[in-house]
Scaffold this active site. Sequence first.
Site, short mmCIF file in Angstrom:
data_model
loop_
_atom_site.label_atom_id
_atom_site.label_comp_id
_atom_site.label_asym_id
_atom_site.label_seq_id
_atom_site.Cartn_x
_atom_site.Cartn_y
_atom_site.Cartn_z
N ASP A 76 -12.44 6.59 5.31
CA ASP A 76 -11.64 5.42 5.68
C ASP A 76 -11.11 5.62 7.08
O ASP A 76 -9.99 6.03 7.29
CB ASP A 76 -10.49 5.29 4.67
CG ASP A 76 -9.39 4.39 5.18
OD1 ASP A 76 -9.73 3.33 5.72
OD2 ASP A 76 -8.21 4.75 5.03
N ASP A 82 -11.00 3.38 9.61
CA ASP A 82 -10.38 2.23 10.26
C ASP A 82 -10.94 1.97 11.66
O ASP A 82 -10.18 1.77 12.60
CB ASP A 82 -8.85 2.41 10.31
CG ASP A 82 -8.26 2.59 8.92
OD1 ASP A 82 -8.12 1.59 8.22
OD2 ASP A 82 -7.97 3.74 8.55
N HIS A 142 -8.54 -6.73 3.74
CA HIS A 142 -8.29 -5.95 4.94
C HIS A 142 -9.66 -5.73 5.57
O HIS A 142 -10.43 -4.89 5.11
CB HIS A 142 -7.60 -4.62 4.62
CG HIS A 142 -6.12 -4.71 4.70
ND1 HIS A 142 -5.30 -3.62 4.63
CD2 HIS A 142 -5.31 -5.79 4.88
CE1 HIS A 142 -4.03 -4.03 4.76
NE2 HIS A 142 -4.01 -5.33 4.90
N ASP A 166 -7.41 -4.68 9.50
CA ASP A 166 -6.78 -3.36 9.40
C ASP A 166 -7.68 -2.31 10.03
O ASP A 166 -8.55 -1.75 9.37
CB ASP A 166 -6.48 -3.01 7.94
CG ASP A 166 -5.64 -1.74 7.83
OD1 ASP A 166 -5.12 -1.29 8.86
OD2 ASP A 166 -5.52 -1.20 6.72
N GLU A 191 -2.82 -3.10 -2.69
CA GLU A 191 -4.03 -2.57 -2.04
C GLU A 191 -4.45 -1.23 -2.62
O GLU A 191 -3.69 -0.28 -2.65
CB GLU A 191 -3.78 -2.40 -0.53
CG GLU A 191 -4.99 -1.87 0.24
CD GLU A 191 -4.72 -1.69 1.73
OE1 GLU A 191 -3.55 -1.73 2.15
OE2 GLU A 191 -5.70 -1.48 2.48
N LYS A 194 -7.08 2.20 -2.93
CA LYS A 194 -7.76 3.13 -2.02
C LYS A 194 -8.45 4.21 -2.84
O LYS A 194 -7.97 4.58 -3.92
CB LYS A 194 -6.73 3.75 -1.08
CG LYS A 194 -7.31 4.56 0.06
CD LYS A 194 -6.29 4.76 1.18
CE LYS A 194 -6.90 5.58 2.29
NZ LYS A 194 -6.08 5.56 3.52
N HIS A 223 -11.95 1.25 1.81
CA HIS A 223 -11.30 2.01 0.74
C HIS A 223 -12.14 2.25 -0.49
O HIS A 223 -11.62 2.38 -1.59
CB HIS A 223 -10.00 1.30 0.33
CG HIS A 223 -8.91 1.45 1.35
ND1 HIS A 223 -7.61 1.10 1.10
CD2 HIS A 223 -8.94 1.92 2.61
CE1 HIS A 223 -6.88 1.34 2.18
NE2 HIS A 223 -7.67 1.83 3.11
N ASP A 277 -9.45 -3.42 0.95
CA ASP A 277 -9.71 -2.97 2.32
C ASP A 277 -11.16 -2.49 2.34
O ASP A 277 -11.56 -1.68 1.49
CB ASP A 277 -8.73 -1.84 2.65
CG ASP A 277 -8.85 -1.36 4.09
OD1 ASP A 277 -9.99 -1.07 4.53
OD2 ASP A 277 -7.81 -1.22 4.76
N TRP A 314 0.85 -1.19 0.00
CA TRP A 314 0.00 0.00 0.00
C TRP A 314 0.88 1.25 0.00
O TRP A 314 1.81 1.37 0.80
CB TRP A 314 -0.93 0.05 1.23
CG TRP A 314 -1.71 1.34 1.23
CD1 TRP A 314 -2.74 1.67 0.40
CD2 TRP A 314 -1.47 2.49 2.04
NE1 TRP A 314 -3.17 2.96 0.65
CE2 TRP A 314 -2.40 3.48 1.66
CE3 TRP A 314 -0.57 2.78 3.06
CZ2 TRP A 314 -2.47 4.74 2.25
CZ3 TRP A 314 -0.61 4.04 3.66
CH2 TRP A 314 -1.56 5.01 3.26
#
Length: 419
Positions: free
Chosen positions: A294, A296, A286, A326, A226, A228, A262, A259, A184
């Site tokens: 995003d 998390d 993820h 993640d 990855e 995004k 993302h 993810d 990433w």
Amino acid sequence: MSVEKAYELAKARYAAFGIDTDAAIEQAMDLAISLHCWQADDVAGFETKPAGLDGGGIMATGNYPGRARNGEEARADLEMAMSLIPGKQRVNVHACYSETADFVDRDEMTPACFQKWMDWAQQQGIALDFNPTFFAHPKAEDGFTLSNRDEAVRAFWVRHGKAARKIAEAMAEAQGSPCYVNWWTPDGSKDIPADRFGPRARMAKSYDEIMADDSVDKTKCVDFIESKLFGIGSEEYVVSSGEFCSDYAISRGMGLCMDMGHFHPTETIHGKISSHLQFMDKILLHVSRPIRWDSDHVTLFNDDLKNVFLEIQRGNVWDRVVVALDFFDASINRIGAYVTGTRAARKGILYALLDPTAQLQAYEAEGKNAQRLALMEEFKSMPFAAVWDMLCEKAGVPVGAAWISDMEAYESSVLSARG
Ligand code: RNT
Ligand code: ZN
């Protein structure tokens, strides 16, 4: 009522649909979940570095006491968390978690920088995964790493990438099984670029240079890229977008990492799995929980999570999906974050394995779509919790909310002493 009694009743309910709960428990425990080391310390990292070696890319919010300040503390926290989580686990290490007496810059890292992690993993009987770190470094300050227009900066990050693959290969050798590597990069810009092509061309070129190193065994170092949609400071343009990453992965025979945080705020990833797996061998997930951006947040047992695992179950692609977590929440007890999030992911896996897939697909083949819808809906109120409790009991971890007091005890005996 005891866990056993509740389980016997639940087992019979599922058996009536031809579902073997004992087998589902076994299978659910056996699928590895890779715990990200970075929840322990809010993605700060443990590199020995000269003052001022920092800069751009990622952010955890919150200031809850007890952050792990070094590798020993992070590993102790992971051990504590892992003792409260059922099923097979791996640990995911970022390059910025290197531990050395003297400063070793990213482009010169070697497996020795991660010897403590490798020794610990062996002693714990777990495998490690790895991530090159393209952030928290002065050469990431302007927001571009592998796509930087400055050839010296770009070359530095290419060297880091090459070093990362060697480290992953060494980890794989030490553990006797593959090390999954996630790529990433934060590259992108806050506002409208005049050239979207240049950085993407440089990004592809950099990855090609990194992956060209044939001395690395691809069965040991298994790479995923990855994507995004946007980040803080890269709101308008992200070089490694969804299209860039899936096109790159497919054209180069690499894996893709999705993810859950993302994508566009209303976009979910479960529907994409059956597309990507037509054209690539494996995908990495993820598992995360976006809130508006995003952010998390700690993974929860919600519809998005269930849908991801249901999709894997309905496509019977369990062996083609790598599951990693993640999230990083610095505003709550971090052990609590790990345990809540990882238990939720394990629940999602078990929930999917208890799906009446064969019956649903038979209905579909016969055009019985009301029956299909009805059964999906009825299954939401099956006695799943009793099966989950049995899984925890079999795994030897606390059943239900009992782990909360273990978390509290660790907070008062260990975390609170960290000041
Ligand atoms: C960032 C990506 C990436 C990181 C970790 C630390 O948006 O999700 O996976 O969170 O590499
Ligand atoms: Zn991620």
